[in-house]
Design a protein around this motif. Structure first.
Motif, mmCIF file in Angstrom:
data_model
loop_
_atom_site.group_PDB
_atom_site.id
_atom_site.type_symbol
_atom_site.label_atom_id
_atom_site.label_comp_id
_atom_site.label_asym_id
_atom_site.label_seq_id
_atom_site.Cartn_x
_atom_site.Cartn_y
_atom_site.Cartn_z
ATOM 1 N N GLU A 188 0.806 -1.120 0.137
ATOM 2 C CA GLU A 188 -0.063 -0.011 0.112
ATOM 3 C C GLU A 188 0.937 1.130 0.164
ATOM 4 O OE1 GLU A 188 -2.620 0.202 3.246
ATOM 5 O OE2 GLU A 188 -3.585 -1.908 2.412
ATOM 6 N N SER A 189 1.818 1.234 0.840
ATOM 7 C CA SER A 189 2.567 2.556 1.021
ATOM 8 C C SER A 189 3.333 2.533 -0.339
ATOM 9 C CB SER A 189 3.739 2.423 2.056
ATOM 10 O OG SER A 189 4.633 1.523 1.945
ATOM 11 N N ASP B 51 2.149 2.016 -3.295
ATOM 12 C CA ASP B 51 1.431 2.444 -4.303
ATOM 13 C C ASP B 51 1.206 3.808 -4.027
ATOM 14 O OD1 ASP B 51 -0.708 -0.667 -4.107
ATOM 15 O OD2 ASP B 51 0.851 -0.058 -5.469
ATOM 16 N N LEU B 52 0.890 4.163 -2.825
ATOM 17 C CA LEU B 52 0.650 5.626 -2.357
ATOM 18 C C LEU B 52 2.038 6.643 -2.911
ATOM 19 C CD1 LEU B 52 -0.915 5.584 1.065
ATOM 20 C CD2 LEU B 52 -1.934 6.486 -0.941
ATOM 21 N N GLU B 53 3.161 5.890 -2.801
ATOM 22 C CA GLU B 53 4.244 6.800 -3.211
ATOM 23 C C GLU B 53 4.300 6.856 -4.842
ATOM 24 O OE1 GLU B 53 7.482 5.536 0.442
ATOM 25 O OE2 GLU B 53 8.175 5.522 -1.760
ATOM 26 N N LYS C 108 1.707 7.156 -6.475
ATOM 27 C CA LYS C 108 0.842 8.066 -6.883
ATOM 28 C C LYS C 108 1.382 9.430 -6.635
ATOM 29 C CE LYS C 108 -3.538 5.566 -5.839
ATOM 30 N NZ LYS C 108 -4.566 5.611 -4.901
#
Lengths: 180, 247
Positions: free
Chosen positions: B146-147, B149-151, B153
């Motif tokens: 998740e982290s 992916d967020l990064e 984005k």
């Protein structure tokens, strides 16, 4: 005998001695009291001194840790410390000497810049601790810390020596480049 | 100056020599047992202390046997040497820790092997721990994904922002060049020769008309005609002001 040597006497059984050197008697006394209140398995002895050299007439036990208390409010205290440092043998600085800077809380009264003390500690390869000795809470914490360090320096903690502790306490950077 | 040493005995009550204890025999026995245990711990602690202190003295003796270099070195060289030695110490420490870890792991694995027959695979603390570990690992992997992916984005958004900034920069640059061009055109127009000549001619004509008007006015005034009554004559006399304004 004007120079203090670390291992010239035999250690007392279960005894650890600390020497506090500083110009402010009241602060040293308070710190000594807080240290003695700490509960510790070995016997603690606290010696207070305004400056070195110590008079050789007194029979004193082997000193395990010297703490130089520098008050950031007075230049005299720094001068006194520097003078006293000359009477300490070089082998003391292998972990048995510590600098304590007090009075950093009140920025406006500080006449010594923090970097001076940092450089001093760096030159002597010894750890520098900050504590506002006038505040009760900080003093108690610092007393706890000093008791632990004293125990290690006196050899009461198996597996950790003063030199070991020194290399653990070393910060990864010395005084910043702009000061050197 | 030195103040008297201050002593404080913060020891556990482990004094040798049983001072008189009141109480019945079991209490005495219990207390004595406690005291002898305390004595044992004290003795063991003292032993450890003495060992450590002996080690320190030995190492000092060994250190002082080493010959110190006779030549006087520069301070920088000394500092560099100190750093090298410290690095050596650190490396040795790290190597020691790694070896200790490896030894511990080996010990753990042999202990596990020995106990594995005794443990039932269905329910035991060990299996619970392992399952818990697996769950935690899955959770860790999920959160890491998740982290990540967020990064990603965040990175995309930053890229877009950069692109927008660059686009706006180029647009502003264009606007500025256009404005400059206009200004230059205007200036050049103003400074062109033709305009100067036209202006000069205009000035000339204005002067001529003013002179002619003055002549008419003076004629009318000189002829002592009552020009205020005749509107045409009035107009001619008063026209001077208008021309001056036009210039």
């Amino acid at each position: 005998m004007s120079v203090l040597r670390p291992l010239d006497k035999l250690p007392g059984l279960n005894t650890a001695t600390i020497l506090l050197v500083g110009t402010e008697d009241a602060l040293l006394q308070q710190l000594a009291d807080s240290m003695l209140k700490e509960d510790c398995a070995s016997e603690l002895k606290v010696h207070l001194a305004k400056s070195l050299p110590l008079p050789s007439s007194v029979n004193r036990p082997r000193i395990d840790l010297i703490v130089f208390v520098v008050n950031l409010h007075s230049k005299y205290s720094l001068q006194n410390t520097e003078e006293s440092l000359r009477h300490v043998d070089a082998s003391f600085f292998l972990g048995k000497v510590c600098f304590l800077a007090t009075g950093a809380g009140r920025e406006s009264h500080c006449s010594i810049h923090r970097h001076t003390v940092v450089k001093l500690a760096h030159t002597y390869q010894s750890p520098l601790l900050y504590c506002d000795l006038e505040v009760e809470g900080f003093r108690a914490t610092m007393a706890q810390r000093l008791v632990r360090v004293l125990q290690i320096c006196a050899g009461h903690v198996p597996g950790v020596s003063a030199l070991n502790l020194l290399s653990l306490l070393k910060s990864s950077e010395g005084p910043s480049l702009e000061d050197l | 100056m030195e103040e008297q040493p201050q002593m404080q005995d913060a020891d556990e009550p482990a004094d040798s020599g049983g001072e008189g204890l009141a109480g019945g025999p079991p209490q005495v026995a219990g207390a004595q047992a406690a005291r002898s245990e305390d004595r044992m711990t004290l003795l063991i602690r003292l032993r450890a202390q003495t060992k450590q202190q002996l080690l320190e003295y030995k190492s000092m003796v060994d250190a002082s046997e080493e010959k110190t270099p006779e030549q006087i070195m520069q301070e920088k060289q000394i500092e560099a040497k100190i750093e090298d030695l410290e690095n050596e110490i650190e490396e040795v420490k790290v190597a020691f820790e790694i070896k200790k870890l490896a030894l511990d792991r080996m010990r753990l694995s042999t202990a596990l092997k020995k106990n594995l027959e005794k443990i039932s695979t269905q329910s035991s603390v060990l299996m619970d721990n392992m399952k818990h570990l697996l769950e935690l690992n899955k959770l860790i992997m999920k959160s890491q994904q998740e982290s990540w992916d967020l990064e990603e984005k965040l990175l995309d958004i930053r890229k877009k922002r950069l692109q927008l900034k660059q686009a706006s920069e180029s647009k502003l640059l264009e606007i500025q060049t256009e404005k400059n061009k206009q200004k230059i055109d205007l200036d050049s127009m103003e400074n062109s020769e033709r305009i100067k000549i036209i202006r000069q001619n205009l000035q000339m004509e204005i002067k001529i008309t003013t002179v002619i008007q003055h002549v008419f006015q003076n004629l009318i005034l000189g002829s002592k005609v009552n020009w205020a009554e005749d509107p045409a004559l009035k107009e001619i006399v008063l026209q001077l002001e208008k021309n001056v304004d036009m210039m």
